[in-house]
Design a protein around this motif. Structure first.
Motif, mmCIF file in Angstrom:
data_model
loop_
_atom_site.group_PDB
_atom_site.id
_atom_site.type_symbol
_atom_site.label_atom_id
_atom_site.label_comp_id
_atom_site.label_asym_id
_atom_site.label_seq_id
_atom_site.Cartn_x
_atom_site.Cartn_y
_atom_site.Cartn_z
ATOM 1 N N ARG A 157 -4.142 1.103 -1.882
ATOM 2 C CA ARG A 157 -3.424 -0.501 -2.681
ATOM 3 C C ARG A 157 -3.938 -0.559 -3.970
ATOM 4 O O ARG A 157 -5.761 -0.779 -3.800
ATOM 5 C CB ARG A 157 -3.658 -1.709 -1.516
ATOM 6 N N GLU A 161 -7.372 -2.544 4.925
ATOM 7 C CA GLU A 161 -5.620 -2.043 4.441
ATOM 8 C C GLU A 161 -4.545 -1.732 5.722
ATOM 9 O O GLU A 161 -3.819 -1.517 5.344
ATOM 10 C CB GLU A 161 -5.470 -1.059 3.358
ATOM 11 N N PRO A 202 0.633 -1.134 0.245
ATOM 12 C CA PRO A 202 -0.157 0.615 0.156
ATOM 13 C C PRO A 202 0.932 1.076 -0.223
ATOM 14 O O PRO A 202 1.841 1.261 0.690
ATOM 15 C CB PRO A 202 -0.317 0.024 1.147
#
Length: 177
Positions: free
Chosen positions: A138, A167, A42
Protein backbone atom coordinates in the motif's frame (compact mmCIF):
# COMPACT_ATOMS: atom_id res chain seq x y z
CA UNK A 1 -48.87 -54.91 -21.90
CA UNK A 2 -46.37 -52.03 -22.42
CA UNK A 3 -44.26 -50.86 -19.46
CA UNK A 4 -42.51 -47.49 -19.60
CA UNK A 5 -39.49 -46.70 -17.43
CA UNK A 6 -38.12 -43.24 -16.93
CA UNK A 7 -34.76 -42.34 -15.50
CA UNK A 8 -33.74 -39.06 -14.01
CA UNK A 9 -30.88 -37.28 -15.83
CA UNK A 10 -28.57 -37.97 -12.87
CA UNK A 11 -29.29 -41.69 -13.11
CA UNK A 12 -28.62 -41.71 -16.86
CA UNK A 13 -25.27 -39.98 -16.43
CA UNK A 14 -24.36 -42.41 -13.63
CA UNK A 15 -25.17 -45.34 -15.94
CA UNK A 16 -23.08 -44.02 -18.80
CA UNK A 17 -20.20 -42.57 -16.79
CA UNK A 18 -20.39 -38.93 -15.85
CA UNK A 19 -17.19 -36.95 -16.16
CA UNK A 20 -15.26 -36.59 -12.92
CA UNK A 21 -15.72 -33.26 -11.21
CA UNK A 22 -12.58 -31.17 -11.02
CA UNK A 23 -11.17 -30.13 -7.67
CA UNK A 24 -11.72 -26.52 -6.67
CA UNK A 25 -10.35 -23.91 -4.36
CA UNK A 26 -11.68 -20.67 -2.96
CA UNK A 27 -9.70 -17.90 -1.31
CA UNK A 28 -11.20 -15.48 1.21
CA UNK A 29 -9.06 -12.37 1.68
CA UNK A 30 -9.75 -9.73 4.29
CA UNK A 31 -8.51 -6.21 3.63
CA UNK A 32 -8.47 -4.59 7.08
CA UNK A 33 -9.81 -1.12 7.77
CA UNK A 34 -6.83 0.96 8.88
CA UNK A 35 -7.12 4.11 10.94
CA UNK A 36 -4.46 6.23 9.24
CA UNK A 37 -4.43 9.81 8.00
CA UNK A 38 -3.69 8.96 4.35
CA UNK A 39 -5.30 5.69 3.28
CA UNK A 40 -4.78 4.06 -0.10
CA UNK A 41 -6.30 0.75 -1.14
CA UNK A 42 -3.61 -1.95 -1.35
CA UNK A 43 -2.31 -3.47 -4.53
CA UNK A 44 -2.50 -7.24 -4.02
CA UNK A 45 -1.57 -10.45 -5.80
CA UNK A 46 -2.72 -13.99 -5.10
CA UNK A 47 -0.85 -16.91 -6.63
CA UNK A 48 0.11 -20.57 -6.24
CA UNK A 49 3.74 -21.63 -5.82
CA UNK A 50 5.26 -25.06 -6.31
CA UNK A 51 7.51 -26.63 -3.65
CA UNK A 52 10.58 -25.10 -5.40
CA UNK A 53 9.01 -21.58 -5.05
CA UNK A 54 8.36 -21.27 -8.78
CA UNK A 55 4.99 -19.83 -9.71
CA UNK A 56 2.34 -22.34 -10.83
CA UNK A 57 -0.42 -19.78 -11.45
CA UNK A 58 -1.39 -16.16 -10.81
CA UNK A 59 -4.97 -16.24 -9.54
CA UNK A 60 -5.67 -12.53 -9.00
CA UNK A 61 -3.97 -9.13 -9.18
CA UNK A 62 -5.67 -6.04 -7.77
CA UNK A 63 -4.27 -2.68 -8.89
CA UNK A 64 -5.29 0.81 -10.04
CA UNK A 65 -6.86 0.11 -13.43
CA UNK A 66 -8.14 3.63 -14.11
CA UNK A 67 -7.08 4.86 -17.52
CA UNK A 68 -5.68 8.28 -18.27
CA UNK A 69 -5.78 9.88 -21.70
CA UNK A 70 -1.99 9.78 -21.94
CA UNK A 71 -1.65 6.22 -20.58
CA UNK A 72 -4.13 3.73 -22.08
CA UNK A 73 -2.87 0.89 -19.86
CA UNK A 74 -3.77 2.73 -16.65
CA UNK A 75 -1.35 4.57 -14.47
CA UNK A 76 -1.35 1.79 -11.89
CA UNK A 77 0.65 -0.67 -13.96
CA UNK A 78 3.92 1.09 -13.14
CA UNK A 79 3.39 0.32 -9.44
CA UNK A 80 2.83 -3.42 -9.87
CA UNK A 81 6.51 -4.01 -9.12
CA UNK A 82 5.77 -2.87 -5.53
CA UNK A 83 4.12 -6.26 -5.05
CA UNK A 84 7.74 -7.42 -4.91
CA UNK A 85 7.59 -11.14 -4.26
CA UNK A 86 4.87 -11.72 -6.86
CA UNK A 87 6.72 -9.48 -9.34
CA UNK A 88 9.94 -11.49 -8.94
CA UNK A 89 8.18 -14.88 -9.11
CA UNK A 90 6.51 -14.14 -12.44
CA UNK A 91 4.50 -10.95 -12.34
CA UNK A 92 6.95 -9.10 -14.57
CA UNK A 93 6.16 -11.61 -17.34
CA UNK A 94 2.39 -11.01 -17.11
CA UNK A 95 0.97 -8.64 -19.71
CA UNK A 96 -1.85 -6.79 -17.91
CA UNK A 97 -4.79 -6.54 -18.03
CA UNK A 98 -5.75 -10.25 -18.01
CA UNK A 99 -9.43 -11.25 -18.13
CA UNK A 100 -10.44 -13.08 -14.99
CA UNK A 101 -7.17 -12.29 -13.21
CA UNK A 102 -6.67 -8.53 -12.94
CA UNK A 103 -9.15 -6.14 -11.41
CA UNK A 104 -9.38 -2.91 -9.46
CA UNK A 105 -8.08 -2.57 -5.93
CA UNK A 106 -10.52 -3.65 -3.23
CA UNK A 107 -11.89 -1.62 -0.31
CA UNK A 108 -11.67 -2.74 3.30
CA UNK A 109 -13.74 -5.87 3.87
CA UNK A 110 -13.82 -9.55 2.94
CA UNK A 111 -13.42 -10.64 -0.66
CA UNK A 112 -13.83 -14.13 -2.13
CA UNK A 113 -12.19 -15.67 -5.18
CA UNK A 114 -13.33 -19.08 -6.50
CA UNK A 115 -11.59 -21.37 -8.98
CA UNK A 116 -12.13 -24.78 -10.56
CA UNK A 117 -9.09 -26.72 -11.71
CA UNK A 118 -8.55 -26.51 -15.44
CA UNK A 119 -10.65 -23.40 -16.00
CA UNK A 120 -9.77 -19.72 -15.77
CA UNK A 121 -6.46 -18.94 -14.12
CA UNK A 122 -6.23 -22.29 -12.23
CA UNK A 123 -4.50 -24.76 -14.54
CA UNK A 124 -4.40 -28.53 -14.09
CA UNK A 125 -1.90 -28.93 -11.26
CA UNK A 126 0.34 -31.96 -10.90
CA UNK A 127 -0.19 -33.80 -7.61
CA UNK A 128 2.11 -32.48 -4.92
CA UNK A 129 2.92 -29.79 -2.38
CA UNK A 130 1.99 -26.16 -3.09
CA UNK A 131 1.56 -22.83 -1.31
CA UNK A 132 -1.14 -20.25 -1.73
CA UNK A 133 0.54 -16.85 -1.43
CA UNK A 134 -1.16 -13.48 -0.93
CA UNK A 135 0.87 -10.27 -0.99
CA UNK A 136 -0.39 -6.74 -0.39
CA UNK A 137 1.45 -3.41 -0.71
CA UNK A 138 0.00 0.00 0.00
CA UNK A 139 1.19 3.50 -0.90
CA UNK A 140 2.15 5.39 2.27
CA UNK A 141 1.76 2.06 4.03
CA UNK A 142 3.42 -1.27 4.39
CA UNK A 143 3.83 -4.52 2.56
CA UNK A 144 2.85 -7.97 3.78
CA UNK A 145 3.04 -11.53 2.48
CA UNK A 146 1.18 -14.53 3.91
CA UNK A 147 1.18 -18.12 2.67
CA UNK A 148 -0.74 -21.32 3.28
CA UNK A 149 0.82 -24.68 2.38
CA UNK A 150 -1.46 -27.33 0.89
CA UNK A 151 -1.46 -30.65 -0.97
CA UNK A 152 -3.03 -31.01 -4.42
CA UNK A 153 -5.35 -32.62 -5.20
CA UNK A 154 -7.09 -32.34 -1.85
CA UNK A 155 -8.15 -35.69 -0.39
CA UNK A 156 -10.90 -34.04 1.64
CA UNK A 157 -12.47 -30.63 2.17
CA UNK A 158 -10.12 -28.34 4.09
CA UNK A 159 -10.15 -24.73 5.28
CA UNK A 160 -6.70 -23.66 6.49
CA UNK A 161 -6.50 -20.05 7.73
CA UNK A 162 -3.67 -17.59 8.29
CA UNK A 163 -3.88 -14.05 9.65
CA UNK A 164 -1.91 -11.06 8.47
CA UNK A 165 -0.71 -8.42 10.92
CA UNK A 166 -1.14 -5.08 9.12
CA UNK A 167 -1.94 -4.94 5.41
CA UNK A 168 -3.87 -8.22 5.35
CA UNK A 169 -6.46 -9.60 7.73
CA UNK A 170 -7.62 -13.21 7.71
CA UNK A 171 -6.81 -15.25 4.61
CA UNK A 172 -8.67 -18.54 4.29
CA UNK A 173 -8.15 -21.23 1.68
CA UNK A 174 -11.08 -23.58 1.00
CA UNK A 175 -10.12 -26.78 -0.80
CA UNK A 176 -12.68 -29.21 -2.23
CA UNK A 177 -11.81 -32.54 -3.89
Amino acid sequence: MHIRYSLAPAAVSALFGAPALAASLAVNIEVPRLNVSEYHRPYAATWIERADNSQAATLAVWYDVRTKTNNPEGEGTKWLKDIRQWWRRGGRELSVPVDGVTSATKPAGKHQLSFTEGSGPLPKLAPGAYKLVVEAAREVGGREVVSIPFQWPPASAQQPVVAGKEELGEVKLELKP
